[in-house]
Scaffold this active site. Structure first.
Site, PDB file in Angstrom:
ATOM      1  N   ASP A  29       0.835  -1.194   0.000  1.00  0.00           N
ATOM      2  CA  ASP A  29       0.000   0.000   0.000  1.00  0.00           C
ATOM      3  C   ASP A  29       0.876   1.253   0.000  1.00  0.00           C
ATOM      4  O   ASP A  29       1.924   1.290   0.652  1.00  0.00           O
ATOM      5  CB  ASP A  29      -0.885  -0.039   1.255  1.00  0.00           C
ATOM      6  N   CYS A  76      -6.453  -3.550 -10.942  1.00  0.00           N
ATOM      7  CA  CYS A  76      -6.068  -3.131  -9.596  1.00  0.00           C
ATOM      8  C   CYS A  76      -7.324  -2.495  -9.012  1.00  0.00           C
ATOM      9  O   CYS A  76      -8.356  -3.160  -8.940  1.00  0.00           O
ATOM     10  CB  CYS A  76      -4.851  -2.197  -9.622  1.00  0.00           C
ATOM     11  N   GLY A  99      -7.556   0.458 -12.304  1.00  0.00           N
ATOM     12  CA  GLY A  99      -7.266  -0.246 -13.549  1.00  0.00           C
ATOM     13  C   GLY A  99      -6.322   0.486 -14.471  1.00  0.00           C
ATOM     14  O   GLY A  99      -6.350   0.273 -15.688  1.00  0.00           O
ATOM     15  N   GLN A 156       0.492   5.208 -13.999  1.00  0.00           N
ATOM     16  CA  GLN A 156      -0.190   6.408 -13.524  1.00  0.00           C
ATOM     17  C   GLN A 156       0.716   7.479 -12.940  1.00  0.00           C
ATOM     18  O   GLN A 156       0.383   8.662 -12.986  1.00  0.00           O
ATOM     19  CB  GLN A 156      -1.229   5.990 -12.480  1.00  0.00           C
TER      20      GLN A 156
END
Length: 370
Positions: free
Chosen positions: A266, A301, A304, A345
Site C-alpha cells: 500500500d 487493480c 485499472g 499512472q
C-alpha cells in the site's frame, strides 16, 4: 507531511495526488541480481495543486471523444500524434543507465499525454453506479462492450474496461479494468465469460484505507448472471495466491485461474522486483497452456490504470527484450495509453518499470553467461 505525501503517492485513486520522488537503486554488489530496491529520497516535484491536477486530467486535450466522427481539437490531435509516434528504443547498456536517471525519466513521463477521457463524454443517467472513480473512464474506441439482448440500452452494454494490444501488436491480448464494485460484479463475470478469459491478475488488496475492490469471487460457489462459479483449488505462494475456478454456463464448462498478487505494498511501489517478474513469467506460462480458443488476460487493480499498467507493460517489455534484445518503454506506454488513458499512472511507477526491466536484462545476461 511526509506520511501524507507517501499515502497519496500510490493510492491509485481516480484523482491521484502524485508528487514525484527521486528513486535510486540500493548500493549492492554488481553481481547481485536477486533484489532491486526503490528508495524515496526526497520530494522533487509536485505538479501544482490537487485541484489543478484533477482539472488537467479532465481537460479537452486529454479526452477520448465518445462516438465516431468527432473533431479533435489541435491540442488533442497533438497528444494523439505523440502517443502514436513516441519512441525511445534502449539497448541494455542504455536501459541500465536510464533506469537510474531520475530527472530524464520524470521529464519523459510528464511529456507523455495521459489521454484521459472527459467525463462529459459519458453523460448517461445511472452510469455513475458503474464506475469506481468518476474520472477514470474507458476510452471509447477500445472499450469492452457487453453483449445483451437490448443493445440500445447503453447501461447494459457498459463496463469500465478496455482491450489492450500485446507484444508485436497482438490485438486484444489484455483487458485492463477497474476493481469490481458491488454494483458491477455481475458485469465483471459476464465479461469473463463473453471474452473467454482464461486468467485474471488482481493487483490490489480489497481495502487500503478504503475499499479498493469488492470480493467478487466466492468462498465455495456462487452464480452471477447465470454463470456458475466454483472454486476448485486455492494455493498460497510467497507473493500471491492462486485460485482455480470452474465456470459453467449454458451447458459449457471452462477453467479460470486468478492470480491475486499481494506483494505490492500500500502507498508505494514494491521495494523488490523479483516477485513481480516471477508473476509475469507464471502468467505467461499459464496463458501458453490455456486452450487455443482462450481470449484476453484480465488485469485489474483498483482504478485499472496504475499497477495494472505496470504489470501489462512489464509483460510486453520482457517479451520484447527476449525477442529483440532492446526495449522501448516509452512506445509501450504510449500504446497502452492510446487504448486506456492513464496507464502507468505516476512518475514513480514509470521509474519502477525501468528498474524492473533493467533487473530482468541482468538476469537474462546472467543466464547467457552460464
Amino acid at each position: 507531511m511526509l506520511d501524507k505525501i507517501m499515502n497519496d503517492l500510490m493510492d491509485l485513486e481516480a484523482e491521484p495526488q502524485t508528487p514525484v520522488f527521486d528513486l535510486s537503486l540500493d548500493t549492492r554488489t554488481e553481481g547481485d541480481i536477486t533484489t532491486l530496491s526503490v528508495t524515496p529520497v526526497g520530494l522533487q516535484e509536485r505538479r501544482g495543486s490537487n485541484v489543478s491536477l484533477t482539472l488537467d486530467m479532465c481537460s479537452p486535450g486529454c479526452t477520448e471523444p465518445y462516438g465516431y466522427g468527432a473533431q479533435l481539437s489541435p491540442r488533442d490531435q497533438t497528444a494523439k500524434e505523440y502517443l502514436r509516434e513516441g519512441t525511445n528504443t534502449l539497448t541494455p547498456s542504455q536501459l541500465h543507465t536510464r533506469a537510474i536517471d531520475d530527472q530524464a525519466l520524470q521529464a519523459e513521463f510528464y511529456e507523455t499525454p495521459m489521454n484521459f477521457v472527459d467525463p462529459k463524454e459519458y453523460n448517461y443517467p445511472g452510469l455513475v453506479r458503474k464506475n469506481r472513480y468518476k474520472t477514470i473512464l474507458p476510452n471509447a474506441h477500445s472499450r469492452v462492450i457487453l453483449r445483451t439482448a437490448d443493445e440500445d440500452e447503453f447501461l447494459s452494454t457498459y463496463i469500465n474496461a478496455n482491450y489492450l494490444q500485446g507484444y508485436g501488436g497482438e490485438e486484444r491480448a489484455y483487458i485492463a479494468t477497474q476493481g469490481p464494485t458491488v454494483n458491477t460484479v455481475g458485469d465483471f463475470w459476464r465479461m469473463v465469460w463473453q471474452e473467454r478469459c482464461p486468467i485474471i491478475v488482481m493487483i490490489t488488496n480489497l481495502e487500503e484505507k478504503n475499499e479498493k475492490c469488492a470480493e467478487y469471487w466466492p468462498e465455495d460457489s456462487v452464480t452471477h448472471e447465470g454463470i456458475e462459479i466454483k472454486v476448485v483449488t486455492v494455493t498460497q505462494e510467497d507473493d500471491y495466491s492462486l485460485r482455480v475456478f470452474t465456470l459453467k454456463f449454458g451447458g459449457e464448462e471452462r477453467s479460470l485461474r486468478q492470480y491475486w498478487y499481494t506483494s505490492w505494498p500500500d502507498q508505494k511501489t514494491p521495494d523488490k522486483a523479483p516477485p513481480l517478474l516471477e508473476l509475469v513469467e507464471e502468467v505467461e506460462q499459464a496463458r501458453a497452456e490455456a486452450p487455443p480458443t482462450s481470449g484476453p488476460v484480465i488485469v485489474h487493480c483498483s482504478a485499472g490504470i496504475g499497477r495494472t499498467g505496470c504489470f501489462i507493460a512489464t509483460s510486453i517489455l520482457c517479451k520484447q527484450l527476449r525477442s529483440e534484445g532492446v526495449v522501448d518503454i516509452l512506445r509501450t506506454t504510449c500504446q497502452l495509453r492510446l487504448d486506456r488513458g492513464g496507464m502507468i499512472q505516476t512518475g514513480e511507477q514509470y521509474q519502477f518499470v525501468h528498474h524492473v526491466l533493467s533487473l530482468y536484462e541482468k538476469q537474462l545476461s546472467h543466464i547467457v553467461e552460464e
